[in-house]
Write a protein that holds these residues in place. Structure first.
Motif, PDB file in Angstrom:
ATOM      1  N   LEU A 100      10.949   4.167   0.080  1.00 29.97           N
ATOM      2  CA  LEU A 100      10.651   5.579  -1.164  1.00 29.97           C
ATOM      3  C   LEU A 100      10.336   7.167  -0.411  1.00 29.97           C
ATOM      4  O   LEU A 100      10.869   8.116  -1.544  1.00 29.97           O
ATOM      5  CB  LEU A 100       9.016   5.505  -1.675  1.00 29.97           C
ATOM      6  N   ARG A 104      13.521   7.907  -2.876  1.00 36.40           N
ATOM      7  CA  ARG A 104      12.539   8.551  -3.551  1.00 36.40           C
ATOM      8  C   ARG A 104      11.897   9.646  -4.157  1.00 36.40           C
ATOM      9  O   ARG A 104      12.297   9.837  -5.120  1.00 36.40           O
ATOM     10  CB  ARG A 104      12.787   7.095  -4.663  1.00 36.40           C
ATOM     11  N   MET A 146       5.872  -1.225  -3.921  1.00 34.76           N
ATOM     12  CA  MET A 146       6.725  -1.841  -4.372  1.00 34.76           C
ATOM     13  C   MET A 146       6.681  -3.131  -4.073  1.00 34.76           C
ATOM     14  O   MET A 146       7.224  -3.634  -2.930  1.00 34.76           O
ATOM     15  CB  MET A 146       7.887  -1.223  -3.140  1.00 34.76           C
ATOM     16  N   GLU A 163      12.706  -1.802  -9.597  1.00 33.49           N
ATOM     17  CA  GLU A 163      13.542  -1.027  -8.507  1.00 33.49           C
ATOM     18  C   GLU A 163      14.652  -2.077  -8.227  1.00 33.49           C
ATOM     19  O   GLU A 163      14.241  -3.073  -7.367  1.00 33.49           O
ATOM     20  CB  GLU A 163      12.518  -0.650  -6.742  1.00 33.49           C
ATOM     21  N   PRO A 239      16.596  -1.926  -0.987  1.00 38.38           N
ATOM     22  CA  PRO A 239      16.380  -1.528  -2.576  1.00 38.38           C
ATOM     23  C   PRO A 239      17.685  -0.781  -3.174  1.00 38.38           C
ATOM     24  O   PRO A 239      18.330  -0.326  -1.913  1.00 38.38           O
ATOM     25  CB  PRO A 239      15.701   0.090  -2.010  1.00 38.38           C
ATOM     26  N   ARG A 264       8.437  -3.680  -8.421  1.00 37.93           N
ATOM     27  CA  ARG A 264       8.159  -2.617  -9.656  1.00 37.93           C
ATOM     28  C   ARG A 264       7.706  -1.249  -8.575  1.00 37.93           C
ATOM     29  O   ARG A 264       6.171  -1.727  -7.500  1.00 37.93           O
ATOM     30  CB  ARG A 264       7.187  -2.332 -10.656  1.00 37.93           C
ATOM     31  N   THR A 265       8.367  -0.672  -8.243  1.00 38.21           N
ATOM     32  CA  THR A 265       7.850   0.820  -7.513  1.00 38.21           C
ATOM     33  C   THR A 265       6.091   1.325  -8.911  1.00 38.21           C
ATOM     34  O   THR A 265       6.529   1.536  -9.386  1.00 38.21           O
ATOM     35  CB  THR A 265       8.308   2.130  -6.999  1.00 38.21           C
ATOM     36  N   GLY A 294      14.803   6.318 -11.710  1.00 40.46           N
ATOM     37  CA  GLY A 294      14.850   4.811 -12.040  1.00 40.46           C
ATOM     38  C   GLY A 294      15.727   4.419 -12.966  1.00 40.46           C
ATOM     39  O   GLY A 294      16.360   3.763 -12.898  1.00 40.46           O
TER      40      GLY A 294
END
Length: 294
Positions: A100, A104, A146, A163, A239, A264-265, A294
């Motif tokens: 992340l 992200r 996550m 994710e 990911p 799922r983040t 996302g």
């Protein structure tokens, strides 16, 4: 009950150590001990059982702890409302993870740095169980997770994005372009980061359910894992966001296998905790910026 006594009690109750509480509060240990005794005297009951070098909350201490946290948080909220600072400020300690932080969060961190320069973000890299424990203990204000599940004991969380995962390998790999079932992966050299990543653990469990044995060649980072896969050392489940550039340039290919699980983040915090203004702002912007990716 004095506020400073409740603050000291809450810290000792969180870390279950007079020594560590003293260090974090920047008090002498004798001051922490005397403050706890003063609070116990004012309430007429013991709040901790002393078990040699260890301590634990008594039933009275367990009952007091949520009230102490509410009083402390309300006091901080009231102070912030009265001061009415022109812009948010303070330190925000956030648990995160390599996938992340690197792939992200840059837009979120850049936005926060420029928009709220008086907020100091302290990012701590930890995995799921460690992040959850740090949130429950009050060490972290917020924590990214996550995971497949969205219910976490003692925590509240918000889902930021589903994710997607990709099983990747070198373009020259024998399985490239082949429709795969899970049992086709048995016996293949497997590459992964350290244990504790939800996607690795779920992948390992899936393979193990078919008879295994499952062994991974472990690499310290996602970057090292990707390079090993590109060099033909094996296959790796990662990911999708972490391998997007390599898939686009062709140094890795996505194998034709879909994981039978969904991650799922999420962003989580301790249940019942009143988030300060700068934490609420971070949460709002995470919902906006991470969800947009996302």
């Amino acid at each position: 009950m004095e506020l400073r006594l409740l603050v000291t009690f809450e810290k000792v109750a969180t870390v279950l150590s007079f020594t560590r509480a003293a260090a974090e509060l920047q008090y002498a240990q004798s001051s922490v001990t005397s403050q706890i005794r003063a609070l116990e005297s004012s309430l007429g009951t013991e709040l901790f059982d002393r078990l040699g070098s260890r301590i634990r909350l008594t039933e009275a201490g367990e009952r007091l702890l949520p009230y102490a946290r509410q009083i402390i948080e309300l006091t901080e909220e009231a102070r912030a409302a009265v001061v009415a600072a022109e812009e948010p400020s303070g330190t925000l300690t956030v648990g995160t993870m390599e996938s992340l932080t690197s792939y992200r969060l840059p837009p979120l961190l850049e936005f926060f740095h420029h928009r709220y320069p008086k907020v100091r973000l302290a990012l701590r890299t930890t995995l799921g169980d460690e992040t959850r424990q740090a949130l429950l203990q009050g060490t972290y204000d917020l924590g990214f997770l996550m995971e497949a599940g969205t219910e976490h004991a003692g925590l509240q969380s918000t889902v930021l994005a589903v994710e997607p995962l990709a099983l990747v390998a070198s373009p020259q790999h024998a399985l490239s372009g082949v429709e795969l079932a899970t049992d086709d992966l048995l016996g293949q050299p497997l590459l992964a980061t350290e244990p504790g990543c939800a996607y690795r653990d779920l992948f390992e469990r899936e393979l193990d359910s078919l008879g295994g044995p499952v062994e991974f060649m472990e690499f310290g980072t996602i970057e090292a894992t990707k390079r090993a896969a590109a060099a033909g050392l094996g296959i790796s489940l990662l990911p999708e966001v972490t391998v997007a550039a390599e898939l686009a340039e062709g140094s890795l290919v996505r194998l034709l296998w879909e994981p039978p699980f969904t991650l799922r983040t999420q962003l989580a915090w301790r249940a019942g905790k009143r988030l300060p203004a700068h934490a609420r702002l971070f949460l709002e912007q995470a919902r906006r910026l991470v969800s947009e990716q996302g």
